[in-house]
Design an enzyme around this catalytic site. Structure first.
Site: not given
Ligand code: ADP
Length: 162
Positions: A17, A90, A128
């Site tokens: 993130h 990703r 996560s």
């Molecule tokens: P959501 O429940 O909206 O998917 P997340 O916290 O899981 O919330 O993710 C928020 C955003 O961050 C999403 O666009 C997700 O694809 C991106 N994201 C999460 N982890 C990574 C990572 N390791 N690399 C790139 N983008 C990420």
């Protein structure tokens, strides 16, 4: 001033993130990190805890505002005056879901654009969910999480284990 809004559950915030937020600041003048309650995802940390960790991790990065929102994201985007939604992509597995979300958001509010950014390779497999799994099995978290976030995750996992 171009403002991007980066929504997510952040349960908890990872280096993936943070990587996307840092990259976003090369494109936008300001990034609003919007932490969603998302009760249907049954987060391990409550909203206040997730917000607190996001604030802690991002405290030294300028031009970042941490907010929370409930309801439709596009409504929040309109209210906040942001110019675009930021999402991280990703591996290819993210694509279909993100494509669907971007198009439904466009249907709901046609002036709202979604911008996708790719993380650094080292974080392209990081989520996560996988981190909670690693923590659950006692794996090292130092490469993926801020030390204080790692400490809180380990403590939470210990407290919920039967
Ligand atoms: P959501 O429940 O909206 O998917 P997340 O916290 O899981 O919330 O993710 C928020 C955003 O961050 C999403 O666009 C997700 O694809 C991106 N994201 C999460 N982890 C990574 C990572 N390791 N690399 C790139 N983008 C990420």
């Amino acid at each position: 001033m171009k403002i991007g809004i980066y929504p997510g559950t952040f349960d908890p915030i990872t280096h993936g993130h943070t990587d996307i937020i840092t990259r976003s600041l090369r494109v936008f003048d300001k990034v609003m990190v919007a932490v969603a309650p998302n009760p249907t995802k049954h987060p391990l940390f409550n909203l206040a805890e997730r917000l607190d960790m996001v604030q802690l991790v991002l405290k030294d990065i300028g031009q970042v505002e941490v907010v929370t929102f409930d309801g439709l994201l596009v409504d929040h985007v309109r209210r906040s005056g942001a110019h675009a939604i930021i999402r991280g992509l990703r591996a290819i597995s993210d694509f279909e879901h993100e494509f669907q979300m971007a198009l439904i958001n466009r249907k709901l509010a046609k002036q709202v654009e979604t911008v996708f950014l790719m993380p650094s390779e080292e974080y392209s497999y990081l989520s996560s969910t996988i981190i909670k799994d690693v923590a659950n099995h006692g794996g090292s978290l130092t490469e993926f999480l801020h030390p204080e976030v790692a400490r809180r995750l380990q403590a939470r996992i210990r407290s919920v284990k039967p």
